[in-house]
Design a protein around this motif. Sequence first.
Motif, PDB file in Angstrom:
ATOM      1  N   GLU A  63     -31.652  14.242 -28.644  1.00 30.95           N
ATOM      2  CA  GLU A  63     -30.404  14.917 -29.193  1.00 30.95           C
ATOM      3  C   GLU A  63     -30.197  16.224 -28.920  1.00 30.95           C
ATOM      4  OE1 GLU A  63     -31.335  13.494 -33.202  1.00 30.95           O
ATOM      5  OE2 GLU A  63     -30.605  11.450 -32.719  1.00 30.95           O
ATOM      6  N   LYS A  64     -31.162  17.146 -28.896  1.00 25.73           N
ATOM      7  CA  LYS A  64     -31.016  18.426 -28.586  1.00 25.73           C
ATOM      8  C   LYS A  64     -30.387  18.781 -27.431  1.00 25.73           C
ATOM      9  CE  LYS A  64     -33.558  22.986 -28.272  1.00 25.73           C
ATOM     10  NZ  LYS A  64     -35.044  23.348 -28.273  1.00 25.73           N
ATOM     11  N   ARG A  65     -31.007  18.050 -26.397  1.00 23.21           N
ATOM     12  CA  ARG A  65     -30.128  18.108 -24.758  1.00 23.21           C
ATOM     13  C   ARG A  65     -28.876  17.680 -24.792  1.00 23.21           C
ATOM     14  NH1 ARG A  65     -35.021  15.984 -23.312  1.00 23.21           N
ATOM     15  NH2 ARG A  65     -34.341  14.147 -22.524  1.00 23.21           N
ATOM     16  N   ALA A  66     -28.581  16.599 -25.482  1.00 24.51           N
ATOM     17  CA  ALA A  66     -27.111  16.068 -25.946  1.00 24.51           C
ATOM     18  C   ALA A  66     -26.367  17.028 -26.447  1.00 24.51           C
ATOM     19  CB  ALA A  66     -27.321  14.696 -26.562  1.00 24.51           C
ATOM     20  N   ARG A  67     -26.580  17.644 -27.377  1.00 25.61           N
ATOM     21  CA  ARG A  67     -25.850  18.737 -28.035  1.00 25.61           C
ATOM     22  C   ARG A  67     -25.666  19.833 -26.969  1.00 25.61           C
ATOM     23  NH1 ARG A  67     -29.145  17.566 -32.636  1.00 25.61           N
ATOM     24  NH2 ARG A  67     -30.450  19.291 -31.976  1.00 25.61           N
ATOM     25  N   ALA A  68     -26.534  20.260 -26.347  1.00 26.39           N
ATOM     26  CA  ALA A  68     -26.485  21.507 -25.353  1.00 26.39           C
ATOM     27  C   ALA A  68     -25.500  20.886 -24.433  1.00 26.39           C
ATOM     28  CB  ALA A  68     -27.696  21.770 -24.647  1.00 26.39           C
ATOM     29  N   LEU A  69     -25.706  19.644 -23.992  1.00 22.71           N
ATOM     30  CA  LEU A  69     -24.780  19.117 -22.731  1.00 22.71           C
ATOM     31  C   LEU A  69     -23.358  19.309 -23.480  1.00 22.71           C
ATOM     32  CD1 LEU A  69     -26.698  16.505 -20.984  1.00 22.71           C
ATOM     33  CD2 LEU A  69     -25.672  18.401 -19.987  1.00 22.71           C
ATOM     34  N   LYS A  70     -22.949  18.953 -24.658  1.00 24.40           N
ATOM     35  CA  LYS A  70     -21.752  18.873 -25.294  1.00 24.40           C
ATOM     36  C   LYS A  70     -20.962  20.083 -25.209  1.00 24.40           C
ATOM     37  CE  LYS A  70     -19.076  17.288 -29.193  1.00 24.40           C
ATOM     38  NZ  LYS A  70     -18.500  18.553 -29.519  1.00 24.40           N
ATOM     39  N   ALA A  71     -21.971  21.268 -25.883  1.00 23.29           N
ATOM     40  CA  ALA A  71     -21.260  22.389 -25.997  1.00 23.29           C
ATOM     41  C   ALA A  71     -21.010  22.946 -24.404  1.00 23.29           C
ATOM     42  CB  ALA A  71     -22.578  23.184 -26.431  1.00 23.29           C
ATOM     43  N   ARG A  77     -14.354  22.440 -20.588  1.00 29.10           N
ATOM     44  CA  ARG A  77     -12.925  21.812 -20.765  1.00 29.10           C
ATOM     45  C   ARG A  77     -12.002  23.032 -20.966  1.00 29.10           C
ATOM     46  NH1 ARG A  77     -13.718  17.503 -25.012  1.00 29.10           N
ATOM     47  NH2 ARG A  77     -11.537  17.128 -24.643  1.00 29.10           N
ATOM     48  N   ARG A  78     -12.654  24.088 -21.837  1.00 29.59           N
ATOM     49  CA  ARG A  78     -11.732  25.281 -22.132  1.00 29.59           C
ATOM     50  C   ARG A  78     -11.469  26.031 -20.971  1.00 29.59           C
ATOM     51  NH1 ARG A  78     -15.368  25.131 -26.681  1.00 29.59           N
ATOM     52  NH2 ARG A  78     -16.691  26.958 -25.848  1.00 29.59           N
ATOM     53  N   GLU A 221     -23.728  11.027 -20.170  1.00 25.43           N
ATOM     54  CA  GLU A 221     -24.160   9.436 -20.153  1.00 25.43           C
ATOM     55  C   GLU A 221     -25.446   8.923 -20.134  1.00 25.43           C
ATOM     56  OE1 GLU A 221     -21.417   7.946 -17.413  1.00 25.43           O
ATOM     57  OE2 GLU A 221     -19.603   8.387 -18.438  1.00 25.43           O
ATOM     58  N   GLU A 222     -26.013  10.030 -19.108  1.00 23.23           N
ATOM     59  CA  GLU A 222     -27.547   9.647 -19.384  1.00 23.23           C
ATOM     60  C   GLU A 222     -28.335   9.606 -20.508  1.00 23.23           C
ATOM     61  OE1 GLU A 222     -28.835  11.617 -15.736  1.00 23.23           O
ATOM     62  OE2 GLU A 222     -28.015  10.398 -14.413  1.00 23.23           O
ATOM     63  N   THR A 223     -28.186  11.080 -20.986  1.00 23.70           N
ATOM     64  CA  THR A 223     -28.833  11.423 -22.195  1.00 23.70           C
ATOM     65  C   THR A 223     -28.268  10.347 -23.397  1.00 23.70           C
ATOM     66  OG1 THR A 223     -28.663  13.778 -21.445  1.00 23.70           O
ATOM     67  CG2 THR A 223     -29.068  13.415 -23.783  1.00 23.70           C
ATOM     68  N   SER A 224     -27.100  10.099 -23.365  1.00 18.95           N
ATOM     69  CA  SER A 224     -26.870   9.043 -24.581  1.00 18.95           C
ATOM     70  C   SER A 224     -27.618   7.853 -24.406  1.00 18.95           C
ATOM     71  CB  SER A 224     -25.392   8.850 -24.545  1.00 18.95           C
ATOM     72  OG  SER A 224     -24.908   7.859 -25.328  1.00 18.95           O
ATOM     73  N   ALA A 225     -27.794   7.233 -22.976  1.00 16.49           N
ATOM     74  CA  ALA A 225     -28.357   5.908 -22.827  1.00 16.49           C
ATOM     75  C   ALA A 225     -29.757   6.446 -23.235  1.00 16.49           C
ATOM     76  CB  ALA A 225     -28.211   5.669 -21.415  1.00 16.49           C
ATOM     77  N   GLU A 226     -30.537   7.581 -22.941  1.00 17.21           N
ATOM     78  CA  GLU A 226     -31.864   7.576 -23.297  1.00 17.21           C
ATOM     79  C   GLU A 226     -31.954   7.838 -24.921  1.00 17.21           C
ATOM     80  OE1 GLU A 226     -35.192  11.270 -22.368  1.00 17.21           O
ATOM     81  OE2 GLU A 226     -33.034  11.412 -21.957  1.00 17.21           O
ATOM     82  N   VAL A 227     -30.968   8.556 -25.518  1.00 20.38           N
ATOM     83  CA  VAL A 227     -31.224   8.366 -26.870  1.00 20.38           C
ATOM     84  C   VAL A 227     -31.127   6.964 -27.466  1.00 20.38           C
ATOM     85  CG1 VAL A 227     -30.021   9.066 -28.969  1.00 20.38           C
ATOM     86  CG2 VAL A 227     -30.234  10.650 -27.103  1.00 20.38           C
ATOM     87  N   GLU A 228     -30.250   6.126 -26.890  1.00 18.08           N
ATOM     88  CA  GLU A 228     -30.115   4.828 -27.395  1.00 18.08           C
ATOM     89  C   GLU A 228     -31.322   3.951 -27.232  1.00 18.08           C
ATOM     90  OE1 GLU A 228     -26.767   3.031 -25.755  1.00 18.08           O
ATOM     91  OE2 GLU A 228     -25.219   4.190 -26.936  1.00 18.08           O
TER      92      GLU A 228
END
Length: 431
Positions: A63-71, A77-78, A221-228
């Motif tokens: 989840e920490k890696r997912a948050r970093a990726l989202k940031a 995007r900006r 997507e990979e990180t999300s799949a890993e979390v799931e």
Amino acid sequence: MTGRAPSGGGRALFALPLAALLLAAPLAAQEAPPVDTIEPPDQALESLERSIAEEKARQAEAEKRARALKAEIDAVRRELVAAADRVQDREAALTYMENELSRLTREARQMSDTLDRRQAQRAQVLAALERLALRPGSALLVQPGDPADAVRSALLLRAAVPAIEASARELAGEIARLAEVRAALRQQRDRVASASDALAAEHQRLNHLFARKRELLAKAEETSAEVEAHLAQLANEAADLHDLIDKLNAERLALAARALAPRPTPPPAPEPAPVETAAASPKNPPTSPRADQLAALSGLSPGEAKGRMPLPATGRVIRRYGATDPDGGPASKGLTLATRPGAQVIAPFDGVVAYAGPFRGYGRIVIIDHGDSYHTLLAGLGRIDIAVGQRLLAGEPVGATPAEEDSNLYLELRRQGQPINPLPWMMARDG
């Protein structure tokens, strides 16, 4: 002898079960698990709890890696919004320069044609005057003809000379003006070439950002799949623990070590290398004021953003909402913009891509769901750079118009499924 037979037969019958028991004992010993391989229930429970704790730690790390990726995705995007805004600025400037170049070209051509005609006329006049001037005055007196014609020719020659001199000065001024126009034309060509190179560089940067965004989205997507997967594994472990507790409370039986052994835990994924985000890179140019204005739209409803949405592309409005079709078709339900070839197209407001692809009668289209029952339809795209389900920021690039002359982009704004005039929602680009 008959009296001893039953006794001997009884011993034989008794020996058969005993022999069977003796033969069965080694088999039973082989089938039963060794005593030292059975893990006590308390240790099994502790091992399982330790496995669950490790899974929770792995879940937290994922989840920490997912948050970093989202940031990082948000930063890219900006930067995409700012880069697309710079592209549209350069497109508008280049269009103006090209129009000015066309005007100077036409002016230079017209001046050149006019000078050619006037020079031809002057050449004829000068040739006639030269022939007249070559005849001496005495020859004019003795030549046959009316003396009045001779006097008239002399007066004409005397009057024509000042006019020719004035015309020559005017011609020299026109030649100088033509030289200035041609010099301005050369400078404008240089400016157009420089602006074209700058636009190409911005497009290259935009393509790099698109590639980086796709890479980050794939990682997300990979990180999300890993979390799931970790959550599912944790749920399975929790179910096993519940079953174990039930069995311990009901029967207090020892379970085989193989059944109780914790699931092998894969080694933790390597920590991703720190990546310098587009927004944090010192090589990136600062965001434009317009990009900051677009960022201020986040959190607003479509109704609150009325009059502040950007036009999706730079160009001229050639058909307005409600305009009749010259060919007798239905009235327009949106705006039609005439754009330059391959013009950058952006999202006019935050939203989610509801559709992206070809659609009958419209070509390649993009439909964006802005919430509150507002949707935007963009049609006539030559290229689409986003996918269904992707979230978009106001000003984020979605594609480009066809790379050909006479490119048009159609914009339609709908509220509760009904088309409305999009122009009051749009904000004109400065200049």
